[in-house]
Design a protein around this motif. Structure first.
Motif, PDB file in Angstrom:
ATOM      1  N   ARG A   1      -0.677  56.107  84.937  1.00  0.00           N
ATOM      2  CA  ARG A   1       0.646  55.492  84.782  1.00  0.00           C
ATOM      3  C   ARG A   1       1.657  56.580  84.426  1.00  0.00           C
ATOM      4  NH1 ARG A   1       0.307  52.197  78.968  1.00  0.00           N
ATOM      5  NH2 ARG A   1      -0.336  53.979  77.712  1.00  0.00           N
ATOM      6  N   THR A   2       2.897  56.301  84.728  1.00  0.00           N
ATOM      7  CA  THR A   2       3.953  57.251  84.408  1.00  0.00           C
ATOM      8  C   THR A   2       4.422  57.028  82.973  1.00  0.00           C
ATOM      9  OG1 THR A   2       5.691  55.749  85.161  1.00  0.00           O
ATOM     10  CG2 THR A   2       4.724  57.234  86.812  1.00  0.00           C
TER      11      THR A   2
ATOM     12  N   GLN B   1       6.427  53.919  82.861  1.00  0.00           N
ATOM     13  CA  GLN B   1       5.640  52.690  82.785  1.00  0.00           C
ATOM     14  C   GLN B   1       5.078  52.478  81.383  1.00  0.00           C
ATOM     15  OE1 GLN B   1       2.988  53.678  85.969  1.00  0.00           O
ATOM     16  NE2 GLN B   1       4.105  52.468  87.497  1.00  0.00           N
ATOM     17  N   ARG B   2       4.709  53.555  80.731  1.00  0.00           N
ATOM     18  CA  ARG B   2       4.208  53.430  79.355  1.00  0.00           C
ATOM     19  C   ARG B   2       5.297  52.883  78.447  1.00  0.00           C
ATOM     20  NH1 ARG B   2       4.548  55.322  74.594  1.00  0.00           N
ATOM     21  NH2 ARG B   2       6.157  56.824  75.198  1.00  0.00           N
TER      22      ARG B   2
ATOM     23  N   LEU C   1       5.616  45.116  86.191  1.00  0.00           N
ATOM     24  CA  LEU C   1       4.876  46.221  85.578  1.00  0.00           C
ATOM     25  C   LEU C   1       3.401  46.140  85.931  1.00  0.00           C
ATOM     26  CD1 LEU C   1       4.491  48.628  83.659  1.00  0.00           C
ATOM     27  CD2 LEU C   1       4.317  46.968  81.773  1.00  0.00           C
ATOM     28  N   GLN C   2       2.801  44.965  85.781  1.00  0.00           N
ATOM     29  CA  GLN C   2       1.372  44.873  86.075  1.00  0.00           C
ATOM     30  C   GLN C   2       1.097  45.129  87.549  1.00  0.00           C
ATOM     31  OE1 GLN C   2      -0.977  41.183  85.981  1.00  0.00           O
ATOM     32  NE2 GLN C   2      -2.261  42.153  84.417  1.00  0.00           N
TER      33      GLN C   2
ATOM     34  N   GLU D   1       2.676  47.117  89.466  1.00  0.00           N
ATOM     35  CA  GLU D   1       2.789  48.559  89.710  1.00  0.00           C
ATOM     36  C   GLU D   1       1.491  49.282  89.400  1.00  0.00           C
ATOM     37  OE1 GLU D   1       5.992  50.210  87.500  1.00  0.00           O
ATOM     38  OE2 GLU D   1       7.531  48.956  88.464  1.00  0.00           O
ATOM     39  N   VAL D   2       0.848  48.925  88.296  1.00  0.00           N
ATOM     40  CA  VAL D   2      -0.340  49.665  87.860  1.00  0.00           C
ATOM     41  C   VAL D   2      -1.653  49.008  88.295  1.00  0.00           C
ATOM     42  CG1 VAL D   2       0.806  50.811  85.943  1.00  0.00           C
ATOM     43  CG2 VAL D   2      -0.246  48.579  85.577  1.00  0.00           C
TER      44      VAL D   2
ATOM     45  N   GLN E   1      -6.352  50.052  90.293  1.00  0.00           N
ATOM     46  CA  GLN E   1      -5.634  51.040  91.101  1.00  0.00           C
ATOM     47  C   GLN E   1      -6.579  51.961  91.857  1.00  0.00           C
ATOM     48  OE1 GLN E   1      -4.106  54.630  88.895  1.00  0.00           O
ATOM     49  NE2 GLN E   1      -2.236  53.425  88.965  1.00  0.00           N
TER      50      GLN E   1
ATOM     51  N   VAL F   1      -6.998  55.689  80.468  1.00  0.00           N
ATOM     52  CA  VAL F   1      -5.632  55.509  80.963  1.00  0.00           C
ATOM     53  C   VAL F   1      -4.904  56.829  80.771  1.00  0.00           C
ATOM     54  CG1 VAL F   1      -3.466  54.238  80.722  1.00  0.00           C
ATOM     55  CG2 VAL F   1      -5.649  53.059  80.418  1.00  0.00           C
TER      56      VAL F   1
ATOM     57  N   THR G   1      -1.523  59.076  81.197  1.00  0.00           N
ATOM     58  CA  THR G   1      -0.069  59.009  81.344  1.00  0.00           C
ATOM     59  C   THR G   1       0.443  60.366  81.807  1.00  0.00           C
ATOM     60  OG1 THR G   1       0.055  57.361  79.574  1.00  0.00           O
ATOM     61  CG2 THR G   1       2.105  58.457  80.206  1.00  0.00           C
TER      62      THR G   1
END
Length: 531
Positions: free
Chosen positions: A378-379, A382-383, A483-484, A486-487, A494, A528, A530
């Motif tokens: 995640r970016t 996004q975090r 958001l969900q 996206e990831v 993913q 996860v 980031t």
């Protein structure tokens, strides 16, 4: 680069078989040899070293040198190739199909797992060398499983006729695929790199095996990755005695069936079904099952057939024409490699658990089995979005409807939980049941029906209130859904559908080194990352 971890069981994406294995439940211990810890893998090396012959080492080394003769090999990979000739060198292996442009993201995670595990073992046991292996599934024939990859929600697909082993497929037609891919990439520096990587891999190599070797070497050469093509006459010659026993005795069917029945008795599903003969016959454009019909060996859907002496003669002269299926491929790997551990996904480990007694029967050490690293990228944006929405990491893994319902209940300024009312109603009906029993037993059914009706009514009211609050809080709900999505593209992990190129486009050459730094093969948790 911050990372967070989550137990695999809490993600909701891993089977009971895998999570119970990670917990080392007692009932599963007969189905594997050593659980993958650094100390156990060092013990495995002593056992494997005693059974792996100098002849096997020389044949492996000679075959790999030949396979790499036209590859611009990194210094690190070349050193590992030389190490393989030494008796104090062992391998950690993963395998994967020849998916177009690596396929799903977990291709990277598999390879990073073996790279990092080798590094960790070397630090703990510097007297031995540990070589990361990527086994290309060049003999597979399921072209429809590998002829595409997903990029930014769209499928990039290679349409052509299939037939035979995929490793031998010509790369003709991939120029058109590249042209389509480039229209989606844009013109950034990272896009230019991806375009060139695809072009150099697929337009400058004649077949899919060579193209995939080039691609793997470009992405992971600096980490010393060694890529093995099992569709090799020299390596098949080492495996020929096991092929002969399979043809004459069908020992795998009996042993795998026995172990599979023990697994299913524990409530676990059968991953791969054993056949009477678990071999294919492979020639140009053909890879078909070998079937025993009376006293003849028949190649399915062809006119090819052999008597027993004829098929043994064929094996002696052309061992490369005999290809193991999914159940025998693990044995093939362990026969020709000084291997300590196989690193795979949950589905792969599930069929390895069917094989332990078969390995014991044929006298080959059973490797440790390690679940590959799983991760979510995640970016930072996004975090922060998750933080602002008040979504915890475990909740982000929930199925979308449950995530929404929990969030709406949590942020509503009214109570949307009728649990107390249900409990109160049930208590009232207890008294009515007692009254019915003491006065008129025929009244019991009517009381029960009324209780069910009243509870159902409460449930409906709760659902209506929840739907009303979802509408009222629609902006918050939509941001949560976005958001969900996206990831977790397509409401799935993913790593199971997104191609690495989507992240390389954004993060460039830092992507793989960051993942190498973040993933711990023996960590035992979902990661996860980031970026």
């Amino acid at each position: 680069m911050p990372t967070d971890c989550l137990p695999y069981r809490e993600t909701g994406y891993f089977s009971n078989l895998i999570t119970n294995y990670l917990d080392q439940e007692e009932a599963l211990k007969p189905f594997y040899h050593r659980f993958p810890t650094a100390d156990n893998l060092i013990k495995q090396a002593a056992e494997k070293g005693a059974s792996f012959s100098p002849l096997s080492r020389k044949r492996l080394y000679d075959s790999l040198i030949a396979q790499y003769k036209n590859t611009n090999t990194s210094a690190e990979t070349q050193l590992n190739l030389e190490h393989l000739a030494s008796e104090n060198t062992f391998t950690i292996t993963t395998g994967h199909q020849l998916n177009l442009f690596t396929g799903p993201l977990y291709f990277l995670y598999k390879i990073i797992s073996v790279i990092n595990l080798c590094k960790e073992l070397k630090e703990k046991n510097p007297d031995r060398n540990y070589v990361p292996i990527y086994w290309m599934a060049t003999e597979d024939h399921d072209f429809d499983e590998i002829n595409y990859f997903n990029f930014q929600g769209k499928k990039v697909q290679w349409n052509r006729e299939d037939g035979g082993a995929v490793g031998e497929l010509s790369t003709d037609g991939l120029a058109e695929v590249l042209a389509l891919f480039k229209t989606q990439l844009g013109t950034s520096r990272n896009a230019e790199y991806l375009s060139k990587l695809f072009s150099d891999a697929y337009l400058n190599h004649d077949n899919l095996a060579d193209a995939t070797r080039y691609l793997g070497n470009e992405l992971f050469g600096e980490y010393g990755l060694v890529i093995v093509d099992g569709n090799d006459a020299g390596l098949k010659e080492l495996f020929a005695p096991y092929v002969q026993r399979e043809l004459l005795e069908g020992v795998s069917h009996a042993k795998v069936t026995q172990q599979t029945e023990q697994l299913t008795a524990l409530g676990y599903p059968e991953q791969v079904h054993p056949r009477e003969i678990n071999l294919f016959y492979i020639t140009k454009g053909i890879r078909e099952r070998i079937i025993k019909v009376d006293d003849m060996y028949v190649v399915n859907d062809t006119d090819i057939r052999f008597r027993e002496n004829e098929i043994l003669d064929e094996l002696a002269k052309h061992p490369e024409r005999f290809s193991p299926n999914a159940l025998l491929r693990p044995l093939f790997q362990e026969v020709i490699l000084p291997n300590l551990c196989y690193v795979g996904g949950g589905g792969e480990l599930a069929y390895w658990f069917q094989l332990k007694t078969y390995f014991d029967e044929v006298g080959v050490p059973f490797p440790a089995l390690l679940l590959r690293n799983s991760a979510l990228i995640r970016t930072e944006k996004q975090r922060k979005k998750a933080e602002s929405l008040g979504v915890s990491l475990p909740n982000l893994f929930l199925k979308q409807n449950e995530l929404i319902n929990r969030k709406v209940r949590a942020i509503s300024n009214i109570e949307i939980d009728f649990s107390a009312q249900r409990s109160f109603l049930k208590e009232q009906f207890k008294a009515m049941h007692l009254l019915a029993e003491e006065t008129d037993a025929s009244f019991i059914g009517a009381v029960k029906a009324q209780e069910i009706k009243q509870l159902k009514g409460l449930e409906n009211l709760e659902s209506r209130l929840l739907r009303a609050q979802k509408r009222k809080l629609s902006d918050h709900v939509q941001r949560l859904v976005d958001l969900q999505n996206e990831v977790f593209p397509m409401q799935s992990l993913q790593e199971r559908n997104t191609n690495f190129s989507q992240f390389y486009l954004e993060f460039g050459e830092q992507l793989i080194p960051e993942l190498v730094n973040a993933l711990e093969p023996l960590g035992g948790e979902f990661t996860v990352v980031t970026l």
